[in-house]
Scaffold this active site. Structure first.
Site, PDB file in Angstrom:
ATOM      1  N   GLN A 157      -4.332  -0.944   9.574  1.00  0.00           N
ATOM      2  CA  GLN A 157      -4.267  -2.286   8.988  1.00  0.00           C
ATOM      3  C   GLN A 157      -4.980  -3.296   9.889  1.00  0.00           C
ATOM      4  OE1 GLN A 157      -3.049  -3.174   5.901  1.00  0.00           O
ATOM      5  NE2 GLN A 157      -3.822  -5.216   6.336  1.00  0.00           N
ATOM      6  N   ASP A 176     -10.318   3.879   4.197  1.00  0.00           N
ATOM      7  CA  ASP A 176     -10.809   2.513   3.981  1.00  0.00           C
ATOM      8  C   ASP A 176     -12.328   2.504   3.801  1.00  0.00           C
ATOM      9  OD1 ASP A 176      -8.790   0.619   3.743  1.00  0.00           O
ATOM     10  OD2 ASP A 176      -8.368   0.690   5.886  1.00  0.00           O
ATOM     11  N   LYS A 207       0.836  -1.206   0.000  1.00  0.00           N
ATOM     12  CA  LYS A 207       0.000   0.000   0.000  1.00  0.00           C
ATOM     13  C   LYS A 207       0.869   1.254   0.000  1.00  0.00           C
ATOM     14  CE  LYS A 207      -3.854  -2.388   2.248  1.00  0.00           C
ATOM     15  NZ  LYS A 207      -4.572  -2.676   3.504  1.00  0.00           N
TER      16      LYS A 207
END
Ligand code: NAP
Length: 285
Positions: free
Chosen positions: A96, A119, A52
């Site tokens: 994460q 997200d 990422k």
């Protein structure tokens, strides 16, 4: 002839759009930044985080690394999230998942500022999706929509079946398909005669986590089949769809790997670019 929907191609195109937006945001005096929070040293999570960060670097987004030990307390995690929320050089915060089991994932996700929730999992942003309002979208289902768009697959008026009802994939996926005027059915582990329900579908999105569960028996000839599943087996990485069995009858299908996976990361980059663009007052062209 079955179309193989290539996630790498669509991810590249998405990242090019994000890079163009980032360049305009920088011209407006804002330097887009992503805070990446990793708790613990799970090797898979570490490798996801590295990928990422590389994606961000590719499009000109800075990333700020925050590594916390596996025994981090909830207070310490909350304090870091608060600091990232308050930091004006941070436009997106990636936490994460999964977190170590002693930490409360729901409360950590909800603590992230909704504007920095790249997200798209914050309750406010899921609520905005329900209300049809703009805002960061959950990356994986949004990536699926980008793939359908790229390949000119219009779901309006079509019957869509989503297998799986998680807050990360299944539910937001169903809402995004509904937003595009599909007639949507959500299936789950209690659905009776799943193959028969799926055979009604013009579009199937499988987000189950069961290797090769969706076979030809589930698929009406000509249906579009999107495989979100990632399952590690003795044969390597496989999806929720039995690709060899289903691909001859589908009109279009995503492979695993190389399908939805790359799209999730591309949409994270796009959400971060859009979050910075909102701060800079720049609209996506
Ligand atoms: P999850 O939270 O475990 O949800 C799985 C869903 O599948 C649940 O709603 C469950 O039903 C349903 N289900 C389980 N067994 C079933 C069965 N036999 N028949 C019908 N439905 C069944 O998983 P998730 O986070 O949504 O992820 C799903 C899959 O997508 C996993 O393989 C995951 O690794 C993958 N994934 C991929 C990406 C990507 O970037 N490609 C991103 C996220 C997730 P109940 O609700 O009734 O339990």
């Amino acid at each position: 002839m079955t179309t193989i929907i290539d996630g790498q191609v669509v991810a590249r195109a998405t990242k090019e759009r994000a890079a163009a937006l980032v360049a305009r945001v920088k011209d407006a005096g804002v330097d887009p930044g992503l805070a990446v929070v990793l708790v613990g040293d799970d090797p898979a999570s570490l490798s996801y985080v590295r990928m990422k960060e590389r994606d961000c670097a590719d499009v000109g987004i800075r990333s700020f690394d925050h590594r916390l030990p596996a025994d981090t307390t909830q207070d310490a995690l909350d304090a870091l999230i608060d600091a990232c929320n308050a930091d004006s050089s941070v436009h997106g915060i990636l936490l994460q998942l999964p977190l170590p089991s002693h930490l409360d994932e729901e409360s950590a996700l909800a603590r992230i500022s909704a504007a920095k929730d790249v997200d798209g999992l914050h309750p406010e942003n899921l609520g905005r999706l329900v209300r049809g309002l703009p805002g960061p979208r959950a990356c994986t289902p949004w990536g699926v929509m980008a793939m359908l768009d790229h390949y000119g697959i219009d779901v309006s008026g079509k019957r869509a079946v989503v297998i799986g009802r998680s807050s990360i994939v299944g539910k937001p996926q169903a809402l995004m398909l509904l937003e595009r005027n599909a007639t949507v059915t959500i299936c789950h582990s209690r659905t009776v005669d799943l193959p028969a329900v799926c055979r009604e579908a013009d579009v199937i999105v499988a987000a189950v986590g069961r290797a090769k569960m969706v076979t030809r028996e589930y698929v009406r000839p000509g249906a579009v089949v999107i495989d979100v599943g990632i399952n590690r087996t003795e044969d390597g990485l496989v999806g929720d769809v039995d690709f060899a069995d289903v691909s001859p009858v589908a009109s279009a299908i995503t492979p695993v790997p190389g399908g939805v996976g790359p799209m999730t990361r591309a949409m994270l980059v796009m959400n971060t670019a859009l979050a910075a663009a909102r701060v800079a007052g720049v609209e996506e062209a």
